[in-house]
Motif scaffolding. Sequence first.
Motif, short mmCIF file in Angstrom:
data_model
loop_
_atom_site.label_atom_id
_atom_site.label_comp_id
_atom_site.label_asym_id
_atom_site.label_seq_id
_atom_site.Cartn_x
_atom_site.Cartn_y
_atom_site.Cartn_z
N GLN A 1 0.84 -1.19 0.00
CA GLN A 1 0.00 0.00 0.00
C GLN A 1 0.88 1.24 0.00
O GLN A 1 1.83 1.33 0.78
N VAL B 1 0.86 5.54 0.09
CA VAL B 1 0.08 6.73 0.41
C VAL B 1 0.95 7.95 0.24
O VAL B 1 1.96 8.10 0.94
N TYR C 1 1.66 10.83 -8.38
CA TYR C 1 1.47 9.46 -7.92
C TYR C 1 2.79 8.79 -7.62
O TYR C 1 3.74 8.91 -8.39
N GLN D 1 -2.74 6.74 -4.27
CA GLN D 1 -3.95 7.41 -4.73
C GLN D 1 -3.70 8.81 -5.26
O GLN D 1 -4.60 9.42 -5.85
#
Length: 127
Positions: free
Chosen positions: A3, A5, A95, A119
Motif C-alpha cells: 500500500q 500513500v 502518484y 492514490q
Amino acid sequence: QVQLVESGGGLVQAGGSLRLSCAASGRTFRSYTMGWFRQAPGKEREFVAAVRWSGVSKYYADSVKGRFTISRDSAKNTVYLQMNSLKPEDTAVYYCAARAKDAGFSTVVRAQEYEYWGQGTQVTVSS
C-alpha cells in the motif's frame, strides 16, 4: 499487496518548493524500484523520477531535471520527491509507484511497468 500513500501536496507560487512523501506499508520495498508520475486533467500519466533499489541510480524526466530530487529512506519505508523552482506546468496529481523488480531506464519510465500505485496528491503551482 503493498500500500502506498502520498502526502505533501498543496498550493505553491511559481518558484517555490514542495516535498512529497510516499509511505509504504505491507511488504518491505527496500529492494523495489520506486517512481513518481504525474497526471494533469485530460492527459496521460507522465514519468517524473525513479530510484533503483540501491538508491544510487536515479532517473529524471528532462522537464524536471535539475529541479526535482528523488530519494528514499528504507528504514522508514518512505520515498520522497523534493520539488524546487516549481512552474505552473508542474501542476498535476502526483502518484507514487513501486516495481518489485529492478530495471533500467527504458523500463522504469513506463507507467505500465509498476505493480503498485498510491492514490495521488494534488500539486498546484500558481503564476
